[in-house]
Design a protein around this motif. Structure first.
Motif, PDB file in Angstrom:
ATOM      1  N   ALA A  73       0.810  -0.959   0.033  1.00  0.00           N
ATOM      2  CA  ALA A  73       0.053   0.009  -0.025  1.00  0.00           C
ATOM      3  C   ALA A  73       0.959   1.543  -0.018  1.00  0.00           C
ATOM      4  O   ALA A  73       0.794   2.075  -0.523  1.00  0.00           O
ATOM      5  CB  ALA A  73      -0.796  -0.312   0.975  1.00  0.00           C
ATOM      6  N   GLN A 100       2.393   1.686  -3.136  1.00  0.00           N
ATOM      7  CA  GLN A 100       1.453   2.047  -4.273  1.00  0.00           C
ATOM      8  C   GLN A 100       1.407   3.570  -3.983  1.00  0.00           C
ATOM      9  O   GLN A 100       1.313   4.107  -5.116  1.00  0.00           O
ATOM     10  CB  GLN A 100       0.670   1.271  -3.983  1.00  0.00           C
ATOM     11  CG  GLN A 100      -0.731   2.117  -4.722  1.00  0.00           C
ATOM     12  CD  GLN A 100      -0.898   2.049  -6.402  1.00  0.00           C
ATOM     13  OE1 GLN A 100       0.258   1.278  -7.393  1.00  0.00           O
ATOM     14  NE2 GLN A 100      -1.523   1.937  -7.292  1.00  0.00           N
ATOM     15  N   THR A 120      -5.642   4.737  -1.822  1.00  0.00           N
ATOM     16  CA  THR A 120      -3.935   3.132  -1.031  1.00  0.00           C
ATOM     17  C   THR A 120      -4.041   3.190   0.477  1.00  0.00           C
ATOM     18  O   THR A 120      -3.643   2.137   1.397  1.00  0.00           O
ATOM     19  CB  THR A 120      -2.781   3.645  -1.457  1.00  0.00           C
ATOM     20  OG1 THR A 120      -2.623   5.367  -1.440  1.00  0.00           O
ATOM     21  CG2 THR A 120      -2.779   3.614  -3.145  1.00  0.00           C
TER      22      THR A 120
END
Length: 744
Positions: A623, A626, A707
């Motif tokens: 996450a 990203q 995200t």
């Protein structure tokens, strides 16, 4: 991981032999310096002084093999001088055992704390303490001790002189670092052809940035091809990502996607050509087909908007990197190519995507080129002391390491002296040499030390029994063992320790000691020293696993600051905030590297996850990666200074910055972070600007929230969330992601 598996894995890594590129010329040069010092010492002072001075030359050569961007002669001189000081002070106190023991504790604690200043300084300091335990036993008077110390300094000077007189791949490490960065981007471009959202490890770019910092003396001698290309490489990476990502406007399939794949393949070929030229110091052999791809006339009719701007910028940057790497200017290169290449040294003060105010301003839009400065060796001393002081606190892994190693060294010396074996310094010597601030290195080095010692001593003993060498032949065998160690140093600890064991046996044999006086006790005391080192870490550990949440929180805060700085640039394009974006990016990279290093160490530790399981850590890492990639896509198209502002981006940037810092605090306190402020800012953005005139920026903000939500979901599965008083709060009904309820 259980203790059994942890010990098995560390033992396997300790005796592993890695396949690395060997550097025989550098090994021969180090062995030649050692031979010169031994021959000179034998001629002037005799075998005892030769053995002592040989340790100085031996250690100085080892210091030059360390991964450091500092000039190698400086490392050799510093190593020889510091060993001389340690030996002389040790000899002054060796006759009074309590005083020497106190010096050993203080000296070892300082060596342990020196790891705060970097692995090179920590290794040199630790090796000095270990070798001092041997060399203090060789002199018989203060005058002799001073002479031995002087010869150790001479050993360092000889190694430094050979480096200057017979350079091998001068600037080789710096060339490799820059070439690796360009090659990593070439690989990234190829992967983007098949996976438009492929990840990129910025570690090569970080290494290249570290290599770009030079001392004043290096700055005057640095090859021209090492100027500027790193800055261009920094700016190429986000452009590659924005060109490939479907979120920026290129469909997943179709003519536009096919053209993007062609452009990415050509970019990879050009980057590989530049990397090869820089690595070998040769002119760039530019593939004509790769350049022709960017000149295809119909590209403008296939690509439009952000993808076309990315293609144009990528074309310019690739021309720049080819010219900077040593290629001739290409036909059709943009008029500002040379200005971009020359100004790329300032990339630490400017962002990677800020466009100039007008096409003719490329040479003047940025400040004059500057060189990243590395302090001289003397100027490094106060910086090292400051780093050591900052780590001198309770709970610091470096302080715990210094405490462990000093206690083990004192215990090993007392036990070695008490046991009726003689040469009791082998036990503390082994402990100091194998102990490191983390678990896996300490245990793997202990196994490698024991196994290597047995093999090296067995081989050296067999040679001594077969040949019965005299002083000169023993010295020659010691030099040969050292040469083999220099050659195999990068292949692993097992081979290195075997060569060192043989070297010591031959060197002490040159000084008049029989192998029967050293071999059996060396093996037993080495076993004792390794056992003490491993026991000390088990009793007084500095586990990385419990600190994973802190590392993750630091990375979240840094990524949030970086993303907020990028959105802030769209909110006020006229502000000179490019340095803020660049500095935030560097901070985020540092936090990411710290997280990955912590995960690598924690993976080998025999402890439970303590609140952050491996699955939760992997999902949280994805996450945050990203989040950084989304911010990078937006950074690739930062607006010009005269562009239209996006006022809602300012509110979103403030909410993002504050929420990520609060989220980092929640992670440290083992709570699940929430993103209500970010969501409210995004909803307000939609309300204030329903026409979506700033569609790309607005869509990117949505991806950022997605995200962050994924991060919370990953952590929500780790452990039950806790309030500040340690109790589990009631979980609200309904889906964890508020967006889910809006879409149902």
């Amino acid at each position: 991981m259980s203790w059994r598996r942890a010990l098995k894995d560390t033992a396997r890594s300790g005796i592993a032999v890695e396949k690395k590129r060997l550097e025989p010329l550098i090994a021969v040069r180090g062995a030649a310096g050692l031979a010169i010092v031994i021959a000179l010492s034998l001629w002037l002072f005799g075998p005892a002084a030769a053995a002592s001075s040989a340790f100085g030359a031996f250690q100085a050569a080892i210091a030059t093999f360390q991964r450091s961007w500092r000039p190698r002669p400086e490392l050799a001189i510093a190593s020889g001088t510091s060993l001389a000081v340690s030996t002389f002070l040790g000899y002054l106190t060796i006759s009074k055992e309590p005083l020497f023991l106190a010096l050993l504790v203080v000296w070892t604690f300082a060596a342990g704390m020196s790891w705060a200043a970097g692995p090179t300084i920590g290794l040199i300091a630790s090796s000095n303490v270990a070798i001092m335990l041997v060399t203090v036993t060789l002199p018989t008077s203060v005058a002799q001790a001073a002479g031995h110390a002087a010869m150790m300094i001479v050993g360092g000077l000889v190694q430094a002189a050979l480096i200057v007189l017979f350079p091998v791949r001068r600037w080789g490490a710096h060339r490799d670092a820059l070439a690796d960065a360009l090659a990593a981007e070439a690989d990234y471009a190829r992967r983007l052809r098949h996976d438009p959202v492929a990840s990129f490890d910025p570690q090569p770019l970080m290494e290249a940035r570290n290599a770009a910092a030079v001392t004043p003396r290096q700055a005057r001698r640095r090859p021209a091809e090492l100027h500027g290309a790193r800055g261009i490489a920094e700016r190429i990476r986000p452009v590659l990502a924005s060109l490939a990502d479907p979120a920026m406007g290129v469909p997943a399939e179709g003519p536009a996607r096919d053209r993007v794949r062609e452009l990415l393949a050509s970019a990879a070929a050009l980057l590989d050509a530049a990397a090869h030229a820089i690595r070998h110091g040769e002119p760039v052999k530019v593939p004509p087909a790769a350049l022709a791809t960017f000149r295809t006339p119909d590209t403008g009719s296939i690509l439009a908007g952000a993808p076309y701007r990315a293609m144009t910028r990528l074309n310019t940057l690739l021309q720049d990197v080819v010219e900077t790497a040593g290629g001739a200017p290409q036909d059709g290169a943009p008029s500002g190519a040379r200005g971009t290449a020359r100004s790329a040294e300032t990339d630490d003060r400017s962002t990677s995507g800020r466009a100039p105010t007008h096409p003719g301003a490329r040479g003047t839009a940025r400040p004059a080129p500057t060189t990243r400065s590395r302090p001289t060796f003397l100027a490094l001393i106060p910086k090292a002391l400051k780093a050591m002081r900052s780590e001198l606190r309770r709970g610091s892994p470096v302080t715990r390491h210094a405490t462990r190693v000093s206690a083990v060294a004192a215990t090993g010396y007392i036990l070695g002296t008490w046991l009726p074996l003689g040469h009791g310094y082998w036990a503390p010597l082994t402990s100091v040499m194998v102990m490191r601030p983390d678990f896996s290195q300490t245990y793997s080095r202990a196994v490698a030390r024991l196994a290597g010692t047995v093999i090296g001593v067995a081989v050296a003993t067999g040679a001594v029994q077969a040949a019965s060498p005299g002083t000169l032949l023993s010295g020659a065998l010691a030099v040969a063992s050292a040469a083999l160690m220099y050659l195999l140093m990068r292949t692993g600890q097992f081979a290195t320790q075997a060569c060192i064991a043989a070297y010591v046996v031959f060197l002490l044999g040159m000084g008049g000691e029989e192998w029967t006086q050293t071999v059996p006790e060396r093996v037993l005391l080495t076993l004792m020293g390794g056992f003490l080192a491993m026991l000390a870490y088990a009793v007084y550990p500095a586990w990385e696993t419990p600190r994973l949440r802190t590392r993750l929180a630091d990375w979240l805060a840094a990524q949030g600051t970086y993303a907020a700085a990028v959105f802030g640039s769209y909110a006020d394009p006229s502000a000179s905030n490019a340095p803020d974006v660049r500095q935030a990016l560097l901070t985020a990279r540092t936090a990411r590297a710290a997280w990955h290093a912590a995960v690598a160490r924690a993976t080998a530790e025999p402890v439970r996850h303590r609140g952050l399981s491996r699955t939760a850590a992997d999902d949280a890492e994805d996450a945050l990666a990203q989040l950084g990639r989304v911010a990078m896509l937006l950074e690739a198209h930062l607006p010009e200074r005269g562009a239209t502002p996006v006022p809602p981006a300012a509110r979103f940037a403030d909410a993002l910055r504050e929420s990520t810092h609060q989220g980092a605090k929640a992670i440290r306190e083992r709570r699940v972070p929430t993103w209500d402020a970010v969501r409210e800012a995004l909803d307000a953005w939609e309300t204030e600007n329903p026409e979506n005139a700033d569609k790309v920026v607005r869509n990117t903000a949505t991806l950022v929230l997605d995200t962050l939500t994924e991060l919370s979901e990953a952590l929500d599965t780790a452990v039950p969330p806790m309030t500040l008083d340690g109790t589990a709060p009631e979980k609200p009904d309904g889906p964890r992601n508020p967006k889910d309820s809006a879409t149902r």
